[in-house]
Design a protein around this motif. Structure first.
Motif, PDB file in Angstrom:
ATOM      1  N   MET A 193       0.835  -1.204   0.000  1.00  0.00           N
ATOM      2  CA  MET A 193       0.000   0.000   0.000  1.00  0.00           C
ATOM      3  C   MET A 193       0.873   1.259   0.000  1.00  0.00           C
ATOM      4  N   ASP A 194       1.933   1.232   0.808  1.00  0.00           N
ATOM      5  CA  ASP A 194       2.843   2.383   0.860  1.00  0.00           C
ATOM      6  C   ASP A 194       3.520   2.600  -0.495  1.00  0.00           C
ATOM      7  N   LEU A 195       3.919   1.521  -1.149  1.00  0.00           N
ATOM      8  CA  LEU A 195       4.552   1.639  -2.459  1.00  0.00           C
ATOM      9  C   LEU A 195       3.578   2.255  -3.466  1.00  0.00           C
ATOM     10  N   ALA A 196       2.338   1.789  -3.456  1.00  0.00           N
ATOM     11  CA  ALA A 196       1.341   2.331  -4.380  1.00  0.00           C
ATOM     12  C   ALA A 196       1.106   3.817  -4.122  1.00  0.00           C
ATOM     13  N   ARG A 197       1.055   4.207  -2.865  1.00  0.00           N
ATOM     14  CA  ARG A 197       0.818   5.618  -2.543  1.00  0.00           C
ATOM     15  C   ARG A 197       2.000   6.487  -2.970  1.00  0.00           C
ATOM     16  N   ARG A 198       3.228   6.027  -2.700  1.00  0.00           N
ATOM     17  CA  ARG A 198       4.416   6.798  -3.070  1.00  0.00           C
ATOM     18  C   ARG A 198       4.513   7.002  -4.565  1.00  0.00           C
ATOM     19  N   ARG A 199       4.131   5.976  -5.325  1.00  0.00           N
ATOM     20  CA  ARG A 199       4.290   6.035  -6.766  1.00  0.00           C
ATOM     21  C   ARG A 199       3.003   6.430  -7.491  1.00  0.00           C
ATOM     22  N   SER A 200       2.010   6.890  -6.730  1.00  0.00           N
ATOM     23  CA  SER A 200       0.725   7.336  -7.308  1.00  0.00           C
ATOM     24  C   SER A 200       0.098   6.244  -8.160  1.00  0.00           C
ATOM     25  N   ARG A 201       0.080   5.040  -7.623  1.00  0.00           N
ATOM     26  CA  ARG A 201      -0.504   3.882  -8.291  1.00  0.00           C
ATOM     27  C   ARG A 201      -1.875   3.560  -7.714  1.00  0.00           C
ATOM     28  N   GLY A 202      -2.639   2.798  -8.467  1.00  0.00           N
ATOM     29  CA  GLY A 202      -3.862   2.236  -7.935  1.00  0.00           C
ATOM     30  C   GLY A 202      -3.543   1.036  -7.059  1.00  0.00           C
ATOM     31  N   PHE A 203      -4.409   0.781  -6.082  1.00  0.00           N
ATOM     32  CA  PHE A 203      -4.222  -0.374  -5.208  1.00  0.00           C
ATOM     33  C   PHE A 203      -5.582  -0.992  -4.907  1.00  0.00           C
ATOM     34  N   LEU A 204      -5.661  -2.327  -5.022  1.00  0.00           N
ATOM     35  CA  LEU A 204      -6.856  -3.068  -4.650  1.00  0.00           C
ATOM     36  C   LEU A 204      -6.439  -4.340  -3.922  1.00  0.00           C
ATOM     37  N   PHE A 218      -1.281  -1.193  -9.618  1.00  0.00           N
ATOM     38  CA  PHE A 218      -1.470  -1.021 -11.063  1.00  0.00           C
ATOM     39  C   PHE A 218      -1.454   0.457 -11.426  1.00  0.00           C
ATOM     40  N   PRO A 219      -1.189   0.781 -12.704  1.00  0.00           N
ATOM     41  CA  PRO A 219      -1.172   2.177 -13.136  1.00  0.00           C
ATOM     42  C   PRO A 219      -2.535   2.822 -12.933  1.00  0.00           C
ATOM     43  N   ALA A 220      -2.527   4.035 -12.443  1.00  0.00           N
ATOM     44  CA  ALA A 220      -3.770   4.793 -12.257  1.00  0.00           C
ATOM     45  C   ALA A 220      -3.757   5.999 -13.179  1.00  0.00           C
ATOM     46  N   GLY A 221      -4.950   6.422 -13.598  1.00  0.00           N
ATOM     47  CA  GLY A 221      -5.067   7.636 -14.401  1.00  0.00           C
ATOM     48  C   GLY A 221      -4.581   7.497 -15.819  1.00  0.00           C
ATOM     49  N   ARG A 222      -4.656   6.265 -16.383  1.00  0.00           N
ATOM     50  CA  ARG A 222      -4.214   6.059 -17.763  1.00  0.00           C
ATOM     51  C   ARG A 222      -5.356   5.461 -18.571  1.00  0.00           C
ATOM     52  N   GLN A 223      -6.509   6.079 -18.470  1.00  0.00           N
ATOM     53  CA  GLN A 223      -7.703   5.580 -19.132  1.00  0.00           C
ATOM     54  C   GLN A 223      -7.536   5.513 -20.647  1.00  0.00           C
ATOM     55  N   ASP A 224      -6.831   6.514 -21.216  1.00  0.00           N
ATOM     56  CA  ASP A 224      -6.683   6.522 -22.665  1.00  0.00           C
ATOM     57  C   ASP A 224      -5.915   5.308 -23.149  1.00  0.00           C
ATOM     58  N   GLN A 225      -4.831   4.951 -22.433  1.00  0.00           N
ATOM     59  CA  GLN A 225      -4.029   3.789 -22.831  1.00  0.00           C
ATOM     60  C   GLN A 225      -4.842   2.512 -22.672  1.00  0.00           C
ATOM     61  N   ARG A 226      -5.601   2.378 -21.588  1.00  0.00           N
ATOM     62  CA  ARG A 226      -6.384   1.176 -21.362  1.00  0.00           C
ATOM     63  C   ARG A 226      -7.512   1.057 -22.383  1.00  0.00           C
TER      64      ARG A 226
END
Length: 298
Positions: free
Chosen positions: A251-262, A282-290
């Motif tokens: 969770m800390d890694l995801a927060r530091r790197r601005s990633r999604g976490f589930l 997982f990458p967050a905020g990359r809707q266009d790529q997905r």
């Protein structure tokens, strides 16, 4: 069973590779399962498992259909792939009779057939297959191969991806030699390799782009700190990480790197094992790529 890989080789061979060894492990296996069980129902399941199962740990187990649906929705959120496709891939691998036969044959012909169940029970490893099918990664890195059950599911997904025009490679990392992963080494369409060594040290020398990284090793604090530091150094924009542990470190890694976490908790009906609690980074905020990936999939 924790620590069995450190047993002296003659003891390990006797306990894991003979009928007498299986009998000798009945009491230790029952004690382990009873200690980890929660409640009287789980204690009874532990007793049944001790005598009916060959596994020395909770290597394979069934999950409920509802729990699989929940996992499919989690994978859909991670990958932005429509839920119908995720569920289709779930049904595809559950109905894979050829792979089920491979697992049974490989177990029954292995020296460790007395310490490993031959049944086709995917458990949390269903997530490995679904993510590989959905992400179409250039490489799948699995830290913690054990006997190779997760590896053959990944290989099956890579095989199908390649047939659909999206090839990828497999790299397993384990402290044991490749020969111990008998489900992997016996797989007729295997690709990639298993590298023996420390997962954190090996990850530090690898590129992260186009990668799905699977963490299925222990959570001893020093190891986990080194592993998450290696992940932090190699994360690329499109890297996805799944761990079989739900830990604050991830969770800390995801927060530091601005990633999604589930997180996801599996459910194994009639089994003594506590539910696995998985982490997804997982990458967050990359809707266009997905969205682009979603339209390109067959």
């Amino acid at each position: 069973m924790a620590g069995h890989d450190s047993w002296p080789p003659p003891v390990r061979r006797f306990l894991l590779s003979t009928r007498a060894g299986r009998i000798g492990l009945l009491v230790p296996r029952l004690c382990m399962a009873a200690w980890r069980s929660r409640g009287l129902h789980a204690l009874w399941a532990a007793l049944v498992w001790t005598f009916r199962s060959r596994d020395i740990a909770s290597r394979s187990y069934h999950t409920t259909r509802l729990n699989q649906d929940e996992l499919c929705w989690t994978i859909a959120a991670v990958t932005r792939i429509p839920i119908e496709r995720i569920m289709g891939w779930r049904d595809e691998i559950l109905a894979d009779d050829d792979l089920a036969r491979h697992v049974r044959r490989a177990v029954e012909s292995s020296p460790e057939r007395w310490s490993h169940d031959p049944d086709y029970r995917l458990g949390r490893r269903l997530a490995y297959y679904l993510l590989t099918r959905a992400l179409r990664p250039k490489r799948v890195i699995e830290a913690g191969v054990d006997r190779g059950f997760g590896a053959v599911l990944i290989l099956r997904a890579l095989e199908r991806n390649a047939a659909e025009g999206s090839p990828g490679e497999y790299l397993g990392i384990d402290r044991k030699p490749e020969a111990d992963a008998f489900l992997y080494t016996a797989y007729p369409a295997r690709r990639g390799r298993i590298q023996c060594g420390d997962a954190a040290a090996i990850l530090r020398g690898l590129p992260g782009d186009g990668s799905l990284i699977i963490h299925d090793t222990g959570i001893e604090p020093t190891h986990l700190a080194a592993f998450t530091a290696a992940l932090d150094a190699m994360l690329a924009d499109d890297t996805v990480v799944i761990s079989s542990w739900l830990r604050p470190d991830f969770m800390d890694l995801a927060r530091r790197r601005s990633r999604g976490f589930l997180g996801h908790k599996d459910s194994a009906p009639g089994h003594w094992k506590p539910p696995s609690r998985m982490s997804f980074i997982f990458p967050a905020g990359r809707q266009d790529q997905r969205d682009a990936m979603r339209t390109e999939l067959p």
